[in-house]
Design a protein around this motif. Structure first.
Motif, PDB file in Angstrom:
ATOM      1  N   ALA A   1       2.463 -10.465  -3.080  1.00 40.47           N
ATOM      2  CA  ALA A   1       1.096 -10.632  -2.569  1.00 40.47           C
ATOM      3  C   ALA A   1       0.351 -11.688  -3.376  1.00 40.47           C
ATOM      4  CB  ALA A   1       0.347  -9.303  -2.625  1.00 40.47           C
ATOM      5  N   SER A   2       0.549 -11.695  -4.682  1.00 41.47           N
ATOM      6  CA  SER A   2      -0.120 -12.673  -5.534  1.00 41.47           C
ATOM      7  C   SER A   2       0.354 -14.090  -5.221  1.00 41.47           C
ATOM      8  CB  SER A   2       0.142 -12.338  -6.997  1.00 41.47           C
ATOM      9  OG  SER A   2      -0.443 -13.294  -7.836  1.00 41.47           O
ATOM     10  N   ALA A   3       1.663 -14.259  -5.045  1.00 41.31           N
ATOM     11  CA  ALA A   3       2.200 -15.582  -4.707  1.00 41.31           C
ATOM     12  C   ALA A   3       1.695 -16.038  -3.345  1.00 41.31           C
ATOM     13  CB  ALA A   3       3.721 -15.546  -4.718  1.00 41.31           C
ATOM     14  N   SER A   4       1.598 -15.112  -2.406  1.00 45.74           N
ATOM     15  CA  SER A   4       1.098 -15.451  -1.072  1.00 45.74           C
ATOM     16  C   SER A   4      -0.364 -15.882  -1.141  1.00 45.74           C
ATOM     17  CB  SER A   4       1.253 -14.239  -0.150  1.00 45.74           C
ATOM     18  OG  SER A   4       0.680 -14.491   1.093  1.00 45.74           O
TER      19      SER A   4
ATOM     20  N   GLU B   1       7.075  -5.790  -7.613  1.00 46.17           N
ATOM     21  CA  GLU B   1       7.562  -6.858  -6.736  1.00 46.17           C
ATOM     22  C   GLU B   1       6.605  -7.098  -5.576  1.00 46.17           C
ATOM     23  OE1 GLU B   1      11.448  -5.590  -5.627  1.00 46.17           O
ATOM     24  OE2 GLU B   1      12.277  -5.943  -7.625  1.00 46.17           O
ATOM     25  N   ALA B   2       6.070  -6.020  -5.006  1.00 46.74           N
ATOM     26  CA  ALA B   2       5.132  -6.173  -3.897  1.00 46.74           C
ATOM     27  C   ALA B   2       3.844  -6.850  -4.358  1.00 46.74           C
ATOM     28  CB  ALA B   2       4.819  -4.809  -3.272  1.00 46.74           C
ATOM     29  N   VAL B   3       3.366  -6.493  -5.542  1.00 52.56           N
ATOM     30  CA  VAL B   3       2.160  -7.135  -6.083  1.00 52.56           C
ATOM     31  C   VAL B   3       2.430  -8.608  -6.374  1.00 52.56           C
ATOM     32  CG1 VAL B   3       0.606  -7.196  -8.074  1.00 52.56           C
ATOM     33  CG2 VAL B   3       1.131  -5.032  -6.975  1.00 52.56           C
ATOM     34  N   ALA B   4       3.609  -8.915  -6.922  1.00 54.33           N
ATOM     35  CA  ALA B   4       3.961 -10.311  -7.204  1.00 54.33           C
ATOM     36  C   ALA B   4       4.057 -11.115  -5.913  1.00 54.33           C
ATOM     37  CB  ALA B   4       5.276 -10.380  -7.965  1.00 54.33           C
TER      38      ALA B   4
ATOM     39  N   TRP C   1       6.944   6.115 -16.723  1.00 51.16           N
ATOM     40  CA  TRP C   1       7.502   4.774 -16.922  1.00 51.16           C
ATOM     41  C   TRP C   1       9.022   4.830 -16.909  1.00 51.16           C
ATOM     42  CZ3 TRP C   1      10.170   1.866 -20.652  1.00 51.16           C
ATOM     43  CH2 TRP C   1      10.052   0.484 -20.503  1.00 51.16           C
ATOM     44  N   LEU C   2       9.596   5.882 -17.484  1.00 45.18           N
ATOM     45  CA  LEU C   2      11.056   6.027 -17.519  1.00 45.18           C
ATOM     46  C   LEU C   2      11.624   6.601 -16.224  1.00 45.18           C
ATOM     47  CD1 LEU C   2      11.454   7.469 -21.126  1.00 45.18           C
ATOM     48  CD2 LEU C   2      12.080   5.183 -20.349  1.00 45.18           C
ATOM     49  N   ILE C   3      11.032   7.677 -15.757  1.00 45.29           N
ATOM     50  CA  ILE C   3      11.596   8.397 -14.612  1.00 45.29           C
ATOM     51  C   ILE C   3      11.380   7.656 -13.300  1.00 45.29           C
ATOM     52  CG2 ILE C   3      11.427  10.533 -13.277  1.00 45.29           C
ATOM     53  CD1 ILE C   3      10.783  11.959 -15.904  1.00 45.29           C
ATOM     54  N   PHE C   4      10.216   7.061 -13.110  1.00 46.82           N
ATOM     55  CA  PHE C   4       9.907   6.393 -11.848  1.00 46.82           C
ATOM     56  C   PHE C   4      10.042   4.877 -11.965  1.00 46.82           C
ATOM     57  CE2 PHE C   4       6.889  10.164 -11.686  1.00 46.82           C
ATOM     58  CZ  PHE C   4       7.816  10.973 -11.050  1.00 46.82           C
ATOM     59  N   ALA C   5      11.006   4.408 -12.735  1.00 51.40           N
ATOM     60  CA  ALA C   5      11.171   2.970 -12.972  1.00 51.40           C
ATOM     61  C   ALA C   5      11.456   2.214 -11.672  1.00 51.40           C
ATOM     62  CB  ALA C   5      12.286   2.726 -13.977  1.00 51.40           C
ATOM     63  N   ARG C   6      12.287   2.781 -10.810  1.00 45.44           N
ATOM     64  CA  ARG C   6      12.619   2.092  -9.550  1.00 45.44           C
ATOM     65  C   ARG C   6      11.375   1.898  -8.683  1.00 45.44           C
ATOM     66  NH1 ARG C   6      16.044   4.890  -5.017  1.00 45.44           N
ATOM     67  NH2 ARG C   6      13.951   5.350  -4.402  1.00 45.44           N
ATOM     68  N   GLN C   7      10.585   2.973  -8.546  1.00 43.72           N
ATOM     69  CA  GLN C   7       9.369   2.870  -7.730  1.00 43.72           C
ATOM     70  C   GLN C   7       8.372   1.908  -8.375  1.00 43.72           C
ATOM     71  OE1 GLN C   7       9.123   4.259  -4.762  1.00 43.72           O
ATOM     72  NE2 GLN C   7       7.138   3.336  -4.423  1.00 43.72           N
ATOM     73  N   ARG C   8       8.272   1.911  -9.701  1.00 40.56           N
ATOM     74  CA  ARG C   8       7.373   0.994 -10.394  1.00 40.56           C
ATOM     75  C   ARG C   8       7.792  -0.451 -10.156  1.00 40.56           C
ATOM     76  NH1 ARG C   8       8.459  -0.859 -15.163  1.00 40.56           N
ATOM     77  NH2 ARG C   8       9.807   0.906 -15.665  1.00 40.56           N
ATOM     78  N   ARG C   9       9.106  -0.724 -10.192  1.00 43.12           N
ATOM     79  CA  ARG C   9       9.582  -2.084  -9.917  1.00 43.12           C
ATOM     80  C   ARG C   9       9.265  -2.517  -8.499  1.00 43.12           C
ATOM     81  NH1 ARG C   9      14.562  -0.330 -11.934  1.00 43.12           N
ATOM     82  NH2 ARG C   9      14.414  -0.283 -14.178  1.00 43.12           N
ATOM     83  N   LYS C  10       9.374  -1.589  -7.537  1.00 40.25           N
ATOM     84  CA  LYS C  10       9.036  -1.926  -6.151  1.00 40.25           C
ATOM     85  C   LYS C  10       7.568  -2.317  -6.032  1.00 40.25           C
ATOM     86  CE  LYS C  10      10.588   0.674  -2.805  1.00 40.25           C
ATOM     87  NZ  LYS C  10      10.989   1.848  -2.016  1.00 40.25           N
ATOM     88  N   VAL C  11       6.693  -1.566  -6.703  1.00 41.80           N
ATOM     89  CA  VAL C  11       5.259  -1.891  -6.682  1.00 41.80           C
ATOM     90  C   VAL C  11       5.021  -3.241  -7.346  1.00 41.80           C
ATOM     91  CG1 VAL C  11       2.989  -1.207  -7.550  1.00 41.80           C
ATOM     92  CG2 VAL C  11       4.509   0.506  -6.568  1.00 41.80           C
TER      93      VAL C  11
ATOM     94  N   GLY D   1       0.809  -1.214   0.000  1.00 38.15           N
ATOM     95  CA  GLY D   1       0.000   0.000   0.000  1.00 38.15           C
ATOM     96  C   GLY D   1       0.838   1.258   0.000  1.00 38.15           C
ATOM     97  N   ARG D   2       1.912   1.244   0.788  1.00 32.87           N
ATOM     98  CA  ARG D   2       2.789   2.409   0.856  1.00 32.87           C
ATOM     99  C   ARG D   2       3.460   2.654  -0.492  1.00 32.87           C
ATOM    100  NH1 ARG D   2       7.499   0.913   3.973  1.00 32.87           N
ATOM    101  NH2 ARG D   2       8.220   0.320   1.925  1.00 32.87           N
ATOM    102  N   ASP D   3       4.024   1.616  -1.095  1.00 28.39           N
ATOM    103  CA  ASP D   3       4.706   1.771  -2.384  1.00 28.39           C
ATOM    104  C   ASP D   3       3.737   2.223  -3.472  1.00 28.39           C
ATOM    105  OD1 ASP D   3       7.107   1.021  -1.269  1.00 28.39           O
ATOM    106  OD2 ASP D   3       6.971  -1.062  -1.930  1.00 28.39           O
ATOM    107  N   LEU D   4       2.554   1.656  -3.480  1.00 29.23           N
ATOM    108  CA  LEU D   4       1.557   2.035  -4.474  1.00 29.23           C
ATOM    109  C   LEU D   4       1.109   3.487  -4.288  1.00 29.23           C
ATOM    110  CD1 LEU D   4      -0.054   1.015  -6.872  1.00 29.23           C
ATOM    111  CD2 LEU D   4      -1.797   0.231  -5.271  1.00 29.23           C
ATOM    112  N   ALA D   5       0.942   3.910  -3.036  1.00 30.35           N
ATOM    113  CA  ALA D   5       0.549   5.295  -2.770  1.00 30.35           C
ATOM    114  C   ALA D   5       1.638   6.270  -3.198  1.00 30.35           C
ATOM    115  CB  ALA D   5       0.234   5.470  -1.288  1.00 30.35           C
TER     116      ALA D   5
END
Length: 132
Positions: free
Chosen positions: A112-115, A107-110, A95-105, A52-56
């Protein structure tokens, strides 16, 4: 759309039918209280705490980019047109500038999905009686 149970499936008894959420199903199938289950104590069934934090943060960054672009574009065109252009322009820029934050989101979604997938499989195994 629920019809009669297929002949190979046992009819659930009243004590096995839970009234709560997913934890209730696994607990009823195991005959163990939800808090006593080892996977319930470590929180493996829920989404990661940082999802939630990363997505926000990612969403807020994109809204800030839209506001900045709109502010710049209003110098050259009307506000509504500038806002529409800003929304379109921010898509590839974010997509280009916030790539690091997008990857964090992602990974967190992946995670949660695996869990959820793991918890759903455990639930199915417990309900089918395949769990020891």
């Amino acid at each position: 759309m629920s019809g009669p149970l297929p002949p190979d499936r046992p009819v659930p008894s009243a004590e096995r039918v839970p009234t709560g959420g997913f934890e209730g199903y696994a607990a009823a199938a195991d005959g163990v209280a939800g808090a006593d289950r080892p996977d319930a104590a470590d929180g493996a069934a829920g989404p990661p705490a940082h999802l939630g934090r990363d997505l926000a943060i990612y969403t807020a960054l994109r809204f800030v980019m839209i506001a900045v672009l709109t502010g710049i574009l209003t110098l050259f065109m009307p506000l509504v047109v500038a806002l529409m252009f800003a929304i379109i322009i921010q898509l590839p820029l974010a997509w280009l500038i916030f790539a690091r934050q997008r990857r964090k989101v992602n990974e967190a979604v992946a995670t949660a999905s695996a869990s959820r997938r793991r918890h759903r499989q455990e639930l199915r195994e417990a309900l089918e009686g395949g769990r020891d």
